[in-house]
Design an enzyme around this catalytic site. Structure first.
Site, PDB file in Angstrom:
ATOM      1  N   LYS A   8      35.891  39.202  39.574  1.00 12.77           N
ATOM      2  CA  LYS A   8      35.593  40.417  38.809  1.00 12.77           C
ATOM      3  C   LYS A   8      34.157  40.375  38.308  1.00 12.77           C
ATOM      4  O   LYS A   8      33.779  39.355  37.740  1.00 12.77           O
ATOM      5  CB  LYS A   8      36.563  40.483  37.636  1.00 12.77           C
ATOM      6  CG  LYS A   8      36.328  41.666  36.728  1.00 12.77           C
ATOM      7  CD  LYS A   8      37.214  41.594  35.511  1.00 12.77           C
ATOM      8  CE  LYS A   8      36.783  42.670  34.547  1.00 12.77           C
ATOM      9  NZ  LYS A   8      37.375  42.562  33.254  1.00 12.77           N
ATOM     10  N   LYS A  60      35.294  35.509  36.393  1.00 15.61           N
ATOM     11  CA  LYS A  60      34.952  36.741  35.676  1.00 15.61           C
ATOM     12  C   LYS A  60      33.544  36.603  35.125  1.00 15.61           C
ATOM     13  O   LYS A  60      33.255  35.691  34.346  1.00 15.61           O
ATOM     14  CB  LYS A  60      35.958  36.983  34.552  1.00 15.61           C
ATOM     15  CG  LYS A  60      35.603  38.216  33.735  1.00 15.61           C
ATOM     16  CD  LYS A  60      36.685  38.563  32.736  1.00 15.61           C
ATOM     17  CE  LYS A  60      36.238  39.716  31.862  1.00 15.61           C
ATOM     18  NZ  LYS A  60      37.252  40.098  30.874  1.00 15.61           N
TER      19      LYS A  60
HETATM   20  C1  PBG Z   1      39.078  42.206  28.459  1.00 18.39           C
HETATM   21  C2  PBG Z   1      38.719  42.909  29.711  1.00 18.39           C
HETATM   22  C3  PBG Z   1      37.541  43.586  30.041  1.00 18.39           C
HETATM   23  C4  PBG Z   1      37.781  44.188  31.286  1.00 18.39           C
HETATM   24  C5  PBG Z   1      39.061  43.830  31.677  1.00 18.39           C
HETATM   25  N1  PBG Z   1      39.613  43.019  30.701  1.00 18.39           N
HETATM   26  C6  PBG Z   1      36.291  43.780  29.287  1.00 18.39           C
HETATM   27  C7  PBG Z   1      35.400  42.659  29.006  1.00 18.39           C
HETATM   28  O1  PBG Z   1      35.623  41.522  29.393  1.00 18.39           O
HETATM   29  O2  PBG Z   1      34.425  42.927  28.306  1.00 18.39           O
HETATM   30  C8  PBG Z   1      36.823  45.065  32.037  1.00 18.39           C
HETATM   31  C9  PBG Z   1      37.446  46.023  32.993  1.00 18.39           C
HETATM   32  C10 PBG Z   1      36.556  47.072  33.533  1.00 18.39           C
HETATM   33  O3  PBG Z   1      35.340  47.125  33.259  1.00 18.39           O
HETATM   34  O4  PBG Z   1      37.070  47.904  34.275  1.00 18.39           O
HETATM   35  N2  PBG Z   1      38.415  41.003  28.253  1.00 18.39           N
END
Ligand code: PBG
Length: 326
Positions: free
Chosen positions: A247, A194
């Site tokens: 992601k 991520k």
């Molecule tokens: C929570 C989380 C996030 C997303 C999914 N889980 C935001 C982040 O990490 O700031 C983003 C999902 C999206 O942008 O569609 N940590």
């Protein structure tokens, strides 16, 4: 000289193109994200993500029926609590918003797979994904809270928990707590690779989860790195992840491909909020054809190697694939 190789032969008409097509999207590929909020009688469109809504638990019925009738097999749940605090206590509360929503969804359709996003950022007053001490997100204490949240989701009936915090060792901590409490059958889909991405902007507006100071770069990955993604995935697999995730998706197709080539494990890609919102905005302006662009994007994510695509386009995509136009 005769031209022996004429690749255009295989593109001559629709029938031959379908015959040789390598990648075909299918309803089973998609996971649909859902946002639940405290309160009653709420179905409010999320302005940064048109076509997606904040639902109060009592309003889930129609939405879950619709998702089920479309044949979508899984949802990914996000909760917005009423109260935030320093340690995200609402995230693991038995009567927390996600816990209530899981039970409700399972009442409506027990067959629908419920995946829960396991994180702290929607639940902390500082908006970070972990415990903050001296302005720093500390690792090990955060991983323990993440594990506690995952357990509470499992107790409420979640099929799959998906930690998105990026703390080191959280997969091991989750597997440990789940197994010690008899939840050996609950799977872990790890947000393994991520990135600290600007493409999460519309989501943070929707989830009210933007960090109140600093950024997420001390825990989420540097977009410039690729080997590091493989290392993260490798560690998560050693710790017991059942599925892995890359992601965002669209700007990270190379990472999806590398992960697919290296690991023999179900791979998910998260087609995130910014990727969705930029297509929506361009389509609204008439710059692009939304259906064609969205299906091309989703096909590319699958072609890159993802067998699971988490996307805000899931419902539209299924309708489009069925040949219905919106
Ligand atoms: C929570 C989380 C996030 C997303 C999914 N889980 C935001 C982040 O990490 O700031 C983003 C999902 C999206 O942008 O569609 N940590």
């Amino acid at each position: 000289m005769t031209l022996v190789n004429r690749p255009r032969r295989l593109r001559a008409n629709g029938a031959i193109r379908s015959l040789v097509r390598e990648t075909v999207l299918h309803v089973d590929d998609f996971v649909y994200p859902l946002f639940v909020v405290e309160g009653e009688n709420l179905k409010n469109e999320i302005s940064s993500m048109p076509g997606n809504y904040h639902y109060s638990v009592d309003q889930l019925e129609q939405e879950i029926q619709e998702i089920s009738e479309l044949g979508i097999k899984a949802v990914l749940l996000f909760g917005l609590p009423e109260h935030k605090d320093h340690c995200a206590s609402q995230a693991y509360h038995e009567q927390g918003i996600v816990q209530k929503a899981i039970k409700k969804i399972k009442e409506i359709n027990p067959e629908l797979l419920v995946i829960t996003d396991v994180c702290m950022c929607q639940y902390t007053d500082h908006g970070h994904c972990g415990i903050v001490e001296n302005n720093y997100v500390v690792n090990d204490a955060s991983a323990q809270v993440i594990a506690k949240i995952a357990l509470s989701h499992a107790k409420a009936g979640a099929d799959i928990v998906a930690p998105s915090d990026m703390m080191d060792g959280r997969i091991a901590a989750i597997r440990d707590i789940l197994d010690n409490n008899g939840y050996t059958e609950v799977s872990i889909m790890s947000y393994s690779a991520k990135y600290a991405s600007a493409f999460y902007g519309p989501f943070r507006a929707a989830a009210n989860s933007a960090p109140q100071f600093g950024d997420r770069k001390t825990y989420q990955m540097d977009p410039a790195n690729s080997d590091e993604a493989l290392r993260e995935i490798d560690l998560d697999l050693q710790e017991g992840a059942d599925m892995i995730m890359v992601k965002p998706a669209l700007a990270y197709l190379d990472i999806i491909r590398r992960a697919k080539d290296r690991f023999n494990i179900p791979l998910a890609a998260y087609n995130v909020s910014g990727e969705y919102a930029m297509l929506k905005a361009a389509a609204e302006k008439g710059y692009i054809d939304e259906k064609a662009t969205a299906l091309e994007m989703l096909t590319a994510i699958k072609r890159a190697g993802a067998e699971i695509i988490i996307t805000y386009y899931a419902k539209d995509a299924v309708r489009w694939l069925r040949g219905e136009t919106k």
